[in-house]
Design a protein around this motif. Structure first.
Motif, PDB file in Angstrom:
ATOM      1  N   ASP A  90      22.130   5.408  -5.039  1.00 59.13           N
ATOM      2  CA  ASP A  90      21.826   6.559  -4.491  1.00 59.13           C
ATOM      3  C   ASP A  90      20.553   6.273  -3.513  1.00 59.13           C
ATOM      4  O   ASP A  90      20.223   5.670  -4.110  1.00 59.13           O
ATOM      5  CB  ASP A  90      22.005   8.050  -5.272  1.00 59.13           C
ATOM      6  N   LYS A  91      20.467   7.571  -3.492  1.00 61.39           N
ATOM      7  CA  LYS A  91      18.613   8.149  -3.003  1.00 61.39           C
ATOM      8  C   LYS A  91      17.524   7.511  -4.009  1.00 61.39           C
ATOM      9  O   LYS A  91      16.276   6.922  -3.731  1.00 61.39           O
ATOM     10  CB  LYS A  91      18.552   9.269  -2.391  1.00 61.39           C
ATOM     11  N   ASP A  92      17.382   7.633  -4.465  1.00 60.00           N
ATOM     12  CA  ASP A  92      16.677   5.784  -6.089  1.00 60.00           C
ATOM     13  C   ASP A  92      17.002   5.091  -6.276  1.00 60.00           C
ATOM     14  O   ASP A  92      15.859   4.909  -7.129  1.00 60.00           O
ATOM     15  CB  ASP A  92      16.622   7.728  -7.011  1.00 60.00           C
ATOM     16  N   VAL A  95      30.417   7.799   1.222  1.00 59.62           N
ATOM     17  CA  VAL A  95      29.389   7.302   1.054  1.00 59.62           C
ATOM     18  C   VAL A  95      28.210   6.852   2.063  1.00 59.62           C
ATOM     19  O   VAL A  95      28.833   6.412   3.396  1.00 59.62           O
ATOM     20  CB  VAL A  95      30.004   5.421   1.369  1.00 59.62           C
ATOM     21  N   GLN A  96      27.260   6.623   1.928  1.00 56.43           N
ATOM     22  CA  GLN A  96      26.596   6.436   2.941  1.00 56.43           C
ATOM     23  C   GLN A  96      26.013   4.668   3.241  1.00 56.43           C
ATOM     24  O   GLN A  96      26.615   3.868   2.711  1.00 56.43           O
ATOM     25  CB  GLN A  96      24.896   6.806   2.511  1.00 56.43           C
ATOM     26  N   ARG A  97      26.091   4.260   4.355  1.00 51.67           N
ATOM     27  CA  ARG A  97      26.080   3.209   4.579  1.00 51.67           C
ATOM     28  C   ARG A  97      24.155   2.418   4.547  1.00 51.67           C
ATOM     29  O   ARG A  97      23.394   3.241   4.006  1.00 51.67           O
ATOM     30  CB  ARG A  97      25.521   2.498   6.644  1.00 51.67           C
ATOM     31  N   CYS A  98      24.085   1.312   4.166  1.00 54.10           N
ATOM     32  CA  CYS A  98      23.165   0.880   3.243  1.00 54.10           C
ATOM     33  C   CYS A  98      22.445   1.234   4.796  1.00 54.10           C
ATOM     34  O   CYS A  98      20.742   1.190   4.054  1.00 54.10           O
ATOM     35  CB  CYS A  98      22.925  -0.772   3.324  1.00 54.10           C
ATOM     36  N   ILE A  99      21.956   1.044   5.386  1.00 53.18           N
ATOM     37  CA  ILE A  99      20.859   0.996   6.690  1.00 53.18           C
ATOM     38  C   ILE A  99      20.662   2.350   6.853  1.00 53.18           C
ATOM     39  O   ILE A  99      19.373   2.879   7.645  1.00 53.18           O
ATOM     40  CB  ILE A  99      21.977   0.656   8.178  1.00 53.18           C
ATOM     41  N   GLU A 100      21.344   3.758   6.230  1.00 55.33           N
ATOM     42  CA  GLU A 100      20.858   4.994   6.524  1.00 55.33           C
ATOM     43  C   GLU A 100      19.607   5.092   5.645  1.00 55.33           C
ATOM     44  O   GLU A 100      18.774   5.895   5.724  1.00 55.33           O
ATOM     45  CB  GLU A 100      21.845   5.868   6.109  1.00 55.33           C
ATOM     46  N   CYS A 101      19.143   4.020   4.497  1.00 59.07           N
ATOM     47  CA  CYS A 101      18.039   3.843   4.031  1.00 59.07           C
ATOM     48  C   CYS A 101      16.922   3.294   3.937  1.00 59.07           C
ATOM     49  O   CYS A 101      16.069   3.409   4.140  1.00 59.07           O
ATOM     50  CB  CYS A 101      18.259   3.946   2.181  1.00 59.07           C
ATOM     51  N   HIS A 102      17.536   1.923   3.862  1.00 60.53           N
ATOM     52  CA  HIS A 102      16.978   0.310   4.042  1.00 60.53           C
ATOM     53  C   HIS A 102      16.996   0.773   6.161  1.00 60.53           C
ATOM     54  O   HIS A 102      17.974  -0.367   6.472  1.00 60.53           O
ATOM     55  CB  HIS A 102      18.613  -0.858   3.412  1.00 60.53           C
TER      56      HIS A 102
END
Ligand code: HEC
Ligand code: HEC
Ligand code: HEC
Ligand code: HEC
Length: 156
Positions: free
Chosen positions: A71-73, A86-93
């Protein structure tokens, strides 16, 4: 209202209900058994495109969803199910362009750069796996840890 119009409205209504129902059946993110990792956020890939067997990793290699998804943490999403959003990795990284000689910790780099996050995740587990099995890097059975065993030669 005449019968014709009533019938027509009924059909429209049913079509709408059906559209919503089937939409909810397909809610969430679908994932292919195997796919090419080629984030569209890169204008151009420097390295060959890696094919990732998503299904093999979770069934044959018995990796838990939470070993890759969090998750975001950064908390592992172990209860994830196929069909969940499911979010893609690149949405946060988020970052794809690396600054040279940037003075931030390894941890910060992983958090910031997609490439570092991916490499830390994939290579981290592969290294552990090979160590556990006593495989040297060159062993054809080893999980890929060197650039060329993972990225095929031709960049496409
Ligand atoms: C070995 C690592 C790994 C494991 C284990 C894993 N996944 Fe994934 N999964 C990924 C990667 C990498 C992607 C591609 C994400 C991206 O494009 O940024 C992905 C993509 C997805 C997507 C599609 C997301 C999209 O928008 O395209 C879904 C859904 C998904 N995974 C669900 C699951 C579930 C459920 C499990 C457990 C049963 C699981 N994953 C196990 C690494 C893994
Ligand atoms: C919702 C946002 C989000 C998504 C999506 C996400 N990450 Fe992360 N990730 C984070 C955050 C935030 C951290 C830092 C956690 C911390 O500071 O401890 C992190 C940490 C990491 C780390 C370091 C873990 C460690 O033990 O040091 C790796 C590796 C990583 N992510 C890989 C991935 C991969 C691979 C994907 C896609 C399959 C992914 N992340 C998807 C937010 C996200
Ligand atoms: C939690 C552990 C784990 C993570 C995370 C992981 N892998 Fe693997 N991977 C394995 C294991 C174990 C093998 C070796 C399986 C065997 O051949 O017996 C493997 C093998 C592979 C192989 C060669 C065999 C095949 O299935 O094609 C590729 C390519 C690969 N991984 C790519 C990736 C990529 C790309 C990522 C990151 C997005 C990743 N892996 C993340 C455990 C992991
Ligand atoms: C376990 C497999 C694996 C290994 C080993 C690996 N990479 Fe990657 N690498 C990936 C994946 C997957 C991506 C994400 C590509 C995408 O989604 O667009 C990536 C992304 C990249 C990118 C950013 C995209 C691009 O092509 O410009 C670069 C640069 C890169 N890797 C270089 C390297 C180098 C250099 C090494 C060796 C030191 C290496 N990689 C080792 C799997 C791997």
């Amino acid at each position: 209202m005449n019968k014709k119009i009533l019938g027509f409205l009924l059909i429209i209504g049913l079509a709408l209900v059906f559209a919503f129902a089937s939409n909810s059946l397909y809610a969430g993110t679908k994932v292919e058994d195997s796919f090419k990792m080629k984030a569209k956020e890169y204008k151009k890939h420097k390295k060959g495109i890696v094919t990732f067997s998503h299904k093999k990793h979770s069934t044959d290699y018995k990796a838990e969803c939470g070993e890759c998804h969090h998750d975001k943490d950064g908390k592992p999403l172990n209860d994830l199910k196929m069909g969940d959003d499911v979010q893609r990795c690149i949405e946060c990284h988020k970052e794809t362009k690396k600054k040279k000689d940037e003075k931030i910790s390894k941890k910060e780099k992983i958090k910031k750069y997609y490439e570092n996050a991916i490499h830390a995740n994939c290579k981290g587990c592969h290294k552990d796996h090979n160590k556990e099995k006593g495989y040297k890097k060159e062993n054809p059975k080893a999980a890929p840890v060197s650039c060329k065993t993972c990225h095929p030669k031709t960049a496409k």
